[in-house]
Design an enzyme around this catalytic site. Structure first.
Site, PDB file in Angstrom:
ATOM      1  CE1 TYR A   1      43.983  -7.024  77.214  1.00 57.09           C
ATOM      2  CE2 TYR A   1      42.674  -5.832  78.829  1.00 57.09           C
ATOM      3  CZ  TYR A   1      43.750  -5.881  77.965  1.00 57.09           C
ATOM      4  OH  TYR A   1      44.589  -4.811  77.851  1.00 57.09           O
TER       5      TYR A   1
ATOM      6  CD  GLU B   1      46.408   8.747  54.085  1.00 57.25           C
ATOM      7  OE1 GLU B   1      46.302   9.337  55.180  1.00 57.25           O
ATOM      8  OE2 GLU B   1      47.488   8.550  53.515  1.00 57.25           O
TER       9      GLU B   1
ATOM     10  NE  ARG C   1      50.163  21.044  62.260  1.00 61.33           N
ATOM     11  CZ  ARG C   1      50.012  22.358  62.111  1.00 61.33           C
ATOM     12  NH1 ARG C   1      49.339  23.042  62.997  1.00 61.33           N
ATOM     13  NH2 ARG C   1      50.530  22.979  61.081  1.00 61.33           N
TER      14      ARG C   1
ATOM     15  CE1 TYR D   1      49.041  12.740  59.516  1.00 58.53           C
ATOM     16  CE2 TYR D   1      46.962  12.297  60.590  1.00 58.53           C
ATOM     17  CZ  TYR D   1      48.050  13.106  60.388  1.00 58.53           C
ATOM     18  OH  TYR D   1      48.158  14.276  61.083  1.00 58.53           O
TER      19      TYR D   1
ATOM     20  CE  LYS E   1      39.139  20.913  55.820  1.00 59.98           C
ATOM     21  NZ  LYS E   1      38.870  22.109  56.519  1.00 59.98           N
TER      22      LYS E   1
ATOM     23  CB  CYS F   1      18.864  43.080  79.551  1.00 59.97           C
ATOM     24  SG  CYS F   1      20.010  41.731  79.874  1.00 59.97           S
TER      25      CYS F   1
ATOM     26  CB  CYS G   1      20.462  42.849  84.201  1.00 59.20           C
ATOM     27  SG  CYS G   1      20.573  43.982  82.815  1.00 59.20           S
TER      28      CYS G   1
ATOM     29  CB  CYS H   1      24.129  43.120  82.508  1.00 59.13           C
ATOM     30  SG  CYS H   1      23.329  41.614  81.948  1.00 59.13           S
TER      31      CYS H   1
END
Ligand code: IVH
Length: 685
Positions: free
Chosen positions: A46, A124, A147, A240, A328, A422, A425, A445
């Site tokens: 190919y 499907e 879309r 589809y 779903k 934290c 920091c 921070c």
């Protein structure tokens, strides 16, 4: 060297003949390989054909043809995508979460059609990728688009052309009918799981961030301004449906699925025709069981009424057809072990405990981290380092630890103790009473700064293309940006030498930053990251006040007078503007030109045809943005609220509408679609 010596034809006419032969052969082998998965020749053979054609086209440039198989790659990067209007709306689907809801769907349709006998469906796999539409004119690929909002998408033609299984020219396989003069076919671009894993391995090796899942990898590859990058990604496609066709009539969905492959368009061969809803539910169950063995990700099953005449009769409500439903699959769960728990710092300073996991594959995605939400959740679920846990991943959300898996704990488990300072920091941590989250109170921070900049630049905020996580981290760690205002001072010359930047990207980034100055007030408000001010609240505030100055001096009464703004939001807005640092930031932004124009006219007209009427919007409108629709309502004296209650007068149901439409129905609140809304505000489409 003469042309003969390289094996190339000596005359143009001979070259033309050989070129046509090669193109036809390569197209056929592409089809056999990519569509039928049944190659006749080796990869080497190919490549030789493709090599010969490339050499031939180089030697005879007059033979150039955009539909040649050599033309899938190599187009120059774009500055931005152009809008692409779909010839017919690209609808979305309503969901069924259970077999019961699927049966209700069927019962509803049979009622509407006054029909006793079973309906024939096509079922499907619901591919988990990116919806695209490809238009062929006279059989030649003319345009490909995402879309978008269903009406207008982005023109990604150059990128879709790089998908090897997508024909640049429609074929006509034996027995196939002639292809129509113009057809818009719709499908899902996706990345197979094995390809996705390979790509992520390569990225990790190259020091790049791996993609979270195949869907993100697909969307990221197709929404790429440089088609060469897309070409390097293993994207595939299943078609589809047909969005628009001229010169031909299809009578059923099944006929569409049977016809497209004859033209070289790939369809999923797991689709089935089902007589009645029981067969469709059985199909769903079979596919749910087969799901883990599939080479690509699916997130459910789409059931469609097969007969196109019936489809037409049923029509659509609010952007989703009545004749189809997405069933779903439940969220996917797997068990794994927690190796450690770390605390990450968000842009508001919120500290989130994150479980580091022994990598586990959950439906095609390797999950390494999962959120534990907060200390209360950890305590409630009694989660400890070293525990085996059930981890869940559903749709777009961050994976989470569901619970500890029962069984004997080894002696090695350790309780997690929330840090007192934290982790980024070493600043103080505060936990407000009755609030689950803990906060780092140091606004400087570095982790917060980085996250704030990222949020500011994100798509739904100021939408600065190209300012991703890596770049922000780099710029912040090099001390080039300490606040979002610094972004607007960056120059291409400073950026170009940065790792993986270069002149072109640096220029693009500076341009993208400059363009963001024009974003409307609502986006800037959202981008500023004021606590409790999400996109919708930002729109309400922008529409009601029209300018930052007006909002900055708004009193609590002014704020809570807006439907959808309660005392908590009001206090947060006021606190934000009271803070000197924030006022300075706004001044600095304004000084660099980030200053949305005042729109005093945006404020609510006290009188007007819609006076006293409360609107709620759900889903997107095709003709206008949320800001514009809210402004239109306010200008006519109405109000906009973010949630449906008995006080709501109208719910405007747009694309991909959420639960608000259902709530409206339950409360008996009037709903209207976009057309009715446009008519009401005097701007019929
Ligand atoms: S039909 C009007 N069929 O699911 C019907 N959609 O909201 C429109 N999807 O992102 C869609 N597999 O791209 C249909 N076999 C399938 C599908 C499918 C995946 C996606 C679609 C869109 C979403 C529908």
């Amino acid at each position: 060297m003469t042309r003969k010596a390289t094996g190339l034809p000596g005359s143009e006419s001979a070259a033309r003949t050989r070129g046509a032969e090669l193109r036809a052969a390569i197209e056929r082998h592409n089809y056999l390989y990519y569509v039928l998965d049944n190659p006749e020749i080796s990869d080497g053979a190919y490549d030789r054909l493709l090599g010969e054609l490339t050499a031939l086209e180089e030697a005879f440039p007059q033979l150039a043809d955009p539909t040649s198989p050599t033309q899938r790659v190599g187009h120059a990067p774009l500055d931005k995508f152009l809008p692409a209007r779909h010839p017919a709306q690209m609808l979305s689907l309503s969901n069924a979460e259970s077999a019961e809801e699927t049966r209700e769907f069927d019962a509803r349709l049979r009622r509407m059609l006054s029909r006793e006998e079973p309906i024939r469906y096509t079922a499907e796999p619901k591919m988990d990728g990116l919806a695209v539409e490809v238009i062929y004119e006279k059989g030649v690929l003319a345009r490909g688009a995402t879309r978008g909002d269903g009406t207008v998408g982005e023109d990604v033609t150059q990128n879709l052309r790089t998908i090897r299984s997508l024909p640049l020219r429609l074929l006509r396989n034996s027995g196939a009918p002639p292809h129509p003069p113009r057809i818009a076919v719709r499908g899902e671009a996706y990345m197979g799981i094995a390809d996705f894993e390979r790509l992520n391995e390569e990225r990790t090796r190259g020091g790049e961030q791996p993609f979270a899942n195949p869907r993100n990898a697909t969307a990221g590859s197709i929404r790429q301004l440089d088609p060469r990058v897309t070409a390097s990604r293993p994207i595939d496609i299943f078609f589809y449906g047909v969005g628009h066709v001229e010169g031909r009539r299809f009578t059923s969905q099944w006929e569409i699925l049977e016809t497209l492959p004859g033209w070289g368009l790939r369809v999923n061969d797991r689709a089935e025709r089902c007589e009645g809803i029981d067969a469709a539910v059985a199909y769903f169950e079979r596919l749910a069981a087969a799901r883990d063995g599939l080479p690509y990700e699916i997130d459910g099953v789409v059931i469609k009424v097969d007969d196109l005449r019936l489809q037409e009769e049923l029509g659509a409500i609010a952007r989703s057809p009545r004749w189809a439903i997405a069933c779903k699959f439940p969220p996917r769960q797997e068990t794994t072990r927690i190796t450690k728990i770390e605390v990450s710092v968000g842009r508001t300073g919120a500290l989130t405990p994150v479980a580091h996991l022994e990598p586990v594959n959950i439906g095609g995605t390797t999950v390494r981290r999962a959120t534990l939400h907060n200390q209360d959740e950890i305590d409630r679920k009694d989660i400890r380092v070293g525990d085996r846990v059930l981890v869940q991943r559903a749709g777009d959300v961050i994976p989470e630890v569901v619970r500890v898996v029962e069984g004997k704990r080894s002696g090695k488990v350790r309780k997690f103790r929330f840090p007192v300072r934290c982790p980024e920091c070493s600043g103080l941590i505060e936990r407000a009473e009755r609030e689950a989250a803990a906060y780092c109170v140091n606004a400087q921070c570095p982790a917060q700064v980085k996250e704030r900049i990222r949020h500011f630049a994100s798509r739904r905020a100021m939408d600065i293309d190209g300012l991703g996580e890596k770049i922000v981290a780099l710029l912040a760690s090099e001390g080039r940006i300490a606040s979002v205002a610094d972004l607007y001072k960056l120059e291409a010359e400073q950026l170009a030498p940065l790792e993986r930047m270069g002149e072109k990207s640096a220029g693009n980034l500076v341009d993208a930053i400059a363009r963001s100055r024009e974003r409307p007030l609502s986006r800037l408000l959202f981008a500023l990251g004021i606590r409790h001010v999400g996109e919708q609240t930002a729109r309400l505030l922008a529409a009601a006040f029209g300018s930052l100055d007006a909002l900055a001096v708004a009193g609590e009464d002014d704020l809570v007078a807006i439907d959808g703004v309660g005392p908590e939001i009001a206090a947060s807005v006021q606190n934000f503007f009271r803070e000197k640092r924030n006022r300075q930031l706004i001044e600095r932004l304004a000084a660099t030109g980030v200053l949305p124009p005042d729109r005093p006219g945006a404020a609510r007209a006290p009188e007007g045809p819609l006076a006293g009427k409360i609107f709620v919007f759900t889903g997107g409108l095709a003709a206008m943005t949320r800001d514009e629709s809210a402004e239109a309502v306010l200008a006519l004296g109405g109000k906009v609220s973010s949630s449906v209650s008995k006080k709501t007068d109208y719910v405007v149901v747009g694309d991909e509408a959420g639960s608000k439409a259902a709530k409206a129905e339950k409360l008996g609140v009037e709903t209207m679609d976009e057309a009715a809304f446009l008519k009401l505000i005097g701007r019929p489409a």
